[in-house]
Design a protein around this motif. Sequence first.
Motif, PDB file in Angstrom:
ATOM      1  N   PRO A   1      25.810  34.113  35.656  1.00  0.00           N
ATOM      2  CA  PRO A   1      27.046  34.631  35.341  1.00  0.00           C
ATOM      3  C   PRO A   1      28.391  34.202  35.989  1.00  0.00           C
ATOM      4  O   PRO A   1      29.382  34.266  35.304  1.00  0.00           O
ATOM      5  CB  PRO A   1      26.982  36.151  36.113  1.00  0.00           C
ATOM      6  N   ARG A   2      28.091  33.116  36.546  1.00  0.00           N
ATOM      7  CA  ARG A   2      29.257  32.148  36.946  1.00  0.00           C
ATOM      8  C   ARG A   2      29.817  31.368  35.791  1.00  0.00           C
ATOM      9  O   ARG A   2      31.029  31.652  35.530  1.00  0.00           O
ATOM     10  CB  ARG A   2      28.934  31.026  37.958  1.00  0.00           C
TER      11      ARG A   2
ATOM     12  N   LYS B   1      38.193  39.538  35.843  1.00  0.00           N
ATOM     13  CA  LYS B   1      39.198  39.883  36.900  1.00  0.00           C
ATOM     14  C   LYS B   1      38.962  41.376  36.619  1.00  0.00           C
ATOM     15  O   LYS B   1      39.280  42.181  37.733  1.00  0.00           O
ATOM     16  CB  LYS B   1      40.477  39.670  36.281  1.00  0.00           C
ATOM     17  N   LEU B   2      38.829  42.042  35.574  1.00  0.00           N
ATOM     18  CA  LEU B   2      38.839  43.547  35.705  1.00  0.00           C
ATOM     19  C   LEU B   2      37.620  44.018  36.395  1.00  0.00           C
ATOM     20  O   LEU B   2      37.727  45.170  37.097  1.00  0.00           O
ATOM     21  CB  LEU B   2      38.935  43.961  34.274  1.00  0.00           C
ATOM     22  N   ILE B   3      36.446  43.527  36.399  1.00  0.00           N
ATOM     23  CA  ILE B   3      35.424  43.897  37.158  1.00  0.00           C
ATOM     24  C   ILE B   3      35.683  43.816  38.573  1.00  0.00           C
ATOM     25  O   ILE B   3      35.279  44.700  39.484  1.00  0.00           O
ATOM     26  CB  ILE B   3      34.037  42.744  36.736  1.00  0.00           C
ATOM     27  N   ALA B   4      36.009  42.803  39.152  1.00  0.00           N
ATOM     28  CA  ALA B   4      36.361  42.587  40.186  1.00  0.00           C
ATOM     29  C   ALA B   4      37.548  43.594  40.933  1.00  0.00           C
ATOM     30  O   ALA B   4      37.293  43.888  42.088  1.00  0.00           O
ATOM     31  CB  ALA B   4      36.955  41.217  40.708  1.00  0.00           C
TER      32      ALA B   4
ATOM     33  N   ASP C   1      34.597  44.609  43.078  1.00  0.00           N
ATOM     34  CA  ASP C   1      34.820  43.471  44.124  1.00  0.00           C
ATOM     35  C   ASP C   1      34.158  42.473  43.232  1.00  0.00           C
ATOM     36  O   ASP C   1      33.665  42.515  42.450  1.00  0.00           O
ATOM     37  CB  ASP C   1      34.291  43.914  45.377  1.00  0.00           C
ATOM     38  N   ASN C   2      33.780  41.362  44.066  1.00  0.00           N
ATOM     39  CA  ASN C   2      33.091  40.209  43.646  1.00  0.00           C
ATOM     40  C   ASN C   2      31.775  40.088  43.976  1.00  0.00           C
ATOM     41  O   ASN C   2      31.054  38.827  43.485  1.00  0.00           O
ATOM     42  CB  ASN C   2      33.920  38.722  44.033  1.00  0.00           C
ATOM     43  N   GLY C   3      31.014  40.935  44.650  1.00  0.00           N
ATOM     44  CA  GLY C   3      29.622  40.737  45.044  1.00  0.00           C
ATOM     45  C   GLY C   3      28.639  40.568  43.771  1.00  0.00           C
ATOM     46  O   GLY C   3      27.549  40.139  43.791  1.00  0.00           O
ATOM     47  N   TRP C   4      29.036  41.085  42.612  1.00  0.00           N
ATOM     48  CA  TRP C   4      28.279  41.055  41.418  1.00  0.00           C
ATOM     49  C   TRP C   4      28.098  39.373  41.104  1.00  0.00           C
ATOM     50  O   TRP C   4      26.932  39.186  40.381  1.00  0.00           O
ATOM     51  CB  TRP C   4      28.970  41.568  40.262  1.00  0.00           C
ATOM     52  N   LEU C   5      28.827  38.404  41.319  1.00  0.00           N
ATOM     53  CA  LEU C   5      28.534  37.086  41.102  1.00  0.00           C
ATOM     54  C   LEU C   5      27.518  36.477  41.700  1.00  0.00           C
ATOM     55  O   LEU C   5      26.825  35.641  41.106  1.00  0.00           O
ATOM     56  CB  LEU C   5      29.851  36.360  41.281  1.00  0.00           C
TER      57      LEU C   5
ATOM     58  N   ARG D   1      26.055  47.762  37.754  1.00  0.00           N
ATOM     59  CA  ARG D   1      25.698  48.991  37.504  1.00  0.00           C
ATOM     60  C   ARG D   1      26.759  49.934  37.879  1.00  0.00           C
ATOM     61  O   ARG D   1      26.939  50.985  37.354  1.00  0.00           O
ATOM     62  CB  ARG D   1      24.199  49.298  38.180  1.00  0.00           C
ATOM     63  N   LYS D   2      27.732  49.473  38.971  1.00  0.00           N
ATOM     64  CA  LYS D   2      28.858  50.226  39.385  1.00  0.00           C
ATOM     65  C   LYS D   2      29.733  50.633  38.314  1.00  0.00           C
ATOM     66  O   LYS D   2      30.525  51.240  38.467  1.00  0.00           O
ATOM     67  CB  LYS D   2      29.372  49.519  40.547  1.00  0.00           C
ATOM     68  N   LEU D   3      29.705  49.803  37.226  1.00  0.00           N
ATOM     69  CA  LEU D   3      30.665  49.853  36.266  1.00  0.00           C
ATOM     70  C   LEU D   3      30.476  51.281  35.484  1.00  0.00           C
ATOM     71  O   LEU D   3      31.195  51.643  34.686  1.00  0.00           O
ATOM     72  CB  LEU D   3      30.758  48.853  35.368  1.00  0.00           C
ATOM     73  N   GLU D   4      29.246  51.541  35.359  1.00  0.00           N
ATOM     74  CA  GLU D   4      28.769  52.861  34.790  1.00  0.00           C
ATOM     75  C   GLU D   4      29.752  54.005  34.954  1.00  0.00           C
ATOM     76  O   GLU D   4      30.041  54.646  34.046  1.00  0.00           O
ATOM     77  CB  GLU D   4      27.265  53.282  34.940  1.00  0.00           C
ATOM     78  N   LYS D   5      30.102  54.290  36.271  1.00  0.00           N
ATOM     79  CA  LYS D   5      30.860  55.233  36.417  1.00  0.00           C
ATOM     80  C   LYS D   5      32.456  55.456  35.569  1.00  0.00           C
ATOM     81  O   LYS D   5      33.019  56.198  35.743  1.00  0.00           O
ATOM     82  CB  LYS D   5      30.982  55.706  37.897  1.00  0.00           C
TER      83      LYS D   5
END
Length: 847
Positions: free
Chosen positions: A494-495, A507-510, A514-518, A525-529
């Motif tokens: 994903p990097r 940037k939108l995801i972060a 935050d940046n833990g997804w990287l 999965r937190k984006l689902e909400k």
Amino acid sequence: MEKTDILETDSVSVNPVEAIKIQVEDDRTGMSLETLKRAFLDNLFYLQGIGQTEATLYDYYVALAYTVRDRLLHRFLKTLETYKKNQSKLVCYLSAEFLMGRHLGNNLINLGIYDKVRQTMEDLGIELDEILEQEPDPGLGNGGLGRLAACFLDSLASLEIPAIGYGIRYEFGIFHQKIQDGWQVEVPDNWLRFGNPWEIARPDDTVEIMLGGHTEFFHDERGYAKVVWIPDRTIIAIPHDTPVPGYNTNTVNPLRLWKAEASQDFDFDAFNAGHYDRAVAEKIDAETISKVLYPNDNTPAGRELRLAQQYFFVSASLQDLVRRHLQSNRSLDNFHEKFSIQLNDTHPAVAIAEFMRLLVDKYGYYWDTAWKITQKTFAYTNHTLMPEALERWSVSLFAKLLPRHLEIIYEINHRFLEDVRTWFPGDDELVSRLSLIEEGYHKQIRMAHLACVGSHAINGVAALHTELLKKDTLKDFAKLWPEKFYNKTNGVTPRRWILLSNPRLAKLIAEKIDNGWLKNLDELRKLEKFADDPDFCRRWREIKQENKRDLAAYILKHRGIEVDVNSLFDVQVKRIHEYKRQHLAVLHVISLYNHIKQNPNIDILPRTFIFGGKAAPGYFMAKLIIKLINSVAEVVNKDPDVRGRLKVVFLPNFSVSLGQRIYPAADLSEQISTAGKEASGTGNMKFAMNGALTIGTLDGANIEIRQEAGPENFFLFGLTAEQVYALKSDGYNPMHYYENNADLKAVIDRIANGYFSHGDRELFKPIVDSLLYEDQYMLLADYQAYIDCQEQVSQAYRDRENWTRMSILNAARMGKFSSDRTIWEYCKEIWDVKPVRIVLEPYHQPV
């Protein structure tokens, strides 16, 4: 503070440790804006001998590359030092391809200095984006195989796994593709023309490689039979190391690529005798081995060169590993405890015979002991289901080029088949199927069989692929050793494929999670909400539109075609092959075109069809498919009846850097291979991570993508692998579909009557005849289901709000397809390797 100021400071009033910290932070490898700026200008001036006023953008690129590499070297050397000191077990990834992509942007991200360097360049009046475009794309791979290897190296370093990649430093990578009159034209890709600032030559680690000649038997002082290989030529392999940094870690692993050179560059006697060509003949002959990626093997000379390439990098790599091992160990008894060697497909499979040669012939091991060490060392990844793609080499070629290895392979086969006869007495057919030697007029060595017999683990690269390997392609080996088989569904990093390729989305995801997804892509999965959050959905759509505008500008600049950014971007980019069925997508384009010609006022969803990919130089049908795409584009794009509702674009020279432009801009990802033919695919993952929805068959990793995204967020069509097999077994008749489907008949007839070839009915006749009389990849059987599914896509895209919701959920559920997850599974189940933390002094920690 300058270094001179530190040296002149009163030692009583300044803590020496603090002084050292200040000095290091202020020296040429510091991370402050001022230090980065000074280092960049120093490299420009002292390494390249040019001032800023005279420098070109390429000069800037080289200076910046060295500036970044300088900041990798301390971590790089500390990584190697730590592995050696701890005697860490290393993963050794042997691959004929490493499609790394451009290094600069990726290294800036992994070092955590992307924004700092951008600011530094802006302070100097330079656009970082323009510098990034100057880097040549190292074409050291053909497609998914090499791209997967690159993702794995990124994940290995990011997960702090001790590892080294081994391959070939091809002087000319995969050809540069141009389109002339709609045809693919191959142009040499001289990516090393101006050097490579990322690599470090290691001439002290040079090894010798033997080729040809003959073998001689003798008895040693103990009376044991021994063999000595007397080669007729020897070449040398010179390693070049490229540092591969992990993301947000101090680990920097090496990618070691081997360059071939002659053991004697110049024949002085021949030169003095006036034989000038002969004086350098040996040099030319030797350097040919690392000259070109995948030379055409349609000739005997081409086949010999390919086998020589494979043996060259395998032998060099194994000798290198043995040297490393013996520096810290008294013998090779525990080699398998210190190294786990992964064979990336069958290209490096000769490593099994080569390692046996080293153990038995050079280091004096008894056969049984050597074989146990070998089997415990190697693991094999299979990347194909098609029998014709399973590598075979003629026995006669082995006898000519690798005579000792032929003897070893025969001995391996003899011992193996004796076991099989013991386990399954009287089953001669099984013995024949399992044999490493395929009998016939021209005997051949089955390299996949050698890899299976000589490895302790065999893995497929997607759930379906692995099951089909066990049920079909390698079923006899699965019957023998079910415990050897594993599934390791591919993944991508994903990097590069989100953070670097799609910074707006990253940037939108972060902002939201935050940046833990990287480092843990399951965090997406937190984006689902937010899938029903109007503001988030609006911004998601805006980012997609901005990415589409960027791609549209690229298309206009490089192809002269103006596309509608509000149209659906329907994208299929991958290697051109009949089983990947680019021509099925073309049939859909023609179907829509026919509807418009029948009724110019028809309400059709505007679409931009984007194709990209290279055809193997000797693959006529694939090259003809490229010609068909471009010929259809020529007609459709100019027809006033279409009025911009359809546009067809073929983007030449598909590469990693071009993929970074395309994946973020795609609305629809075409993954339409015949079920049971695609091992996995990784492009499908890159599209999905960037919010594209997939239209696809139940093939390769599509199945798992659909499971993760949810069936409601995937456009499924077509026969299953079982249905394909059953239909072929019953006697598939493609003409039946042609004669009973008016829409399909109209499409085929428009191609056949020369409509897209200026009246030439012969040009595309091979494609038409293939579809009507053979249709090996079942296009006509899947045609109507594909057309119907595409209509579902059109209806879904008209509801932009729901499409956005589907896009968000699709991206949010792609955590499984990080190459980090794949690598963790390899480490736990196959390699038995654990992370090793690289510790630097506090002032060297990443900033």
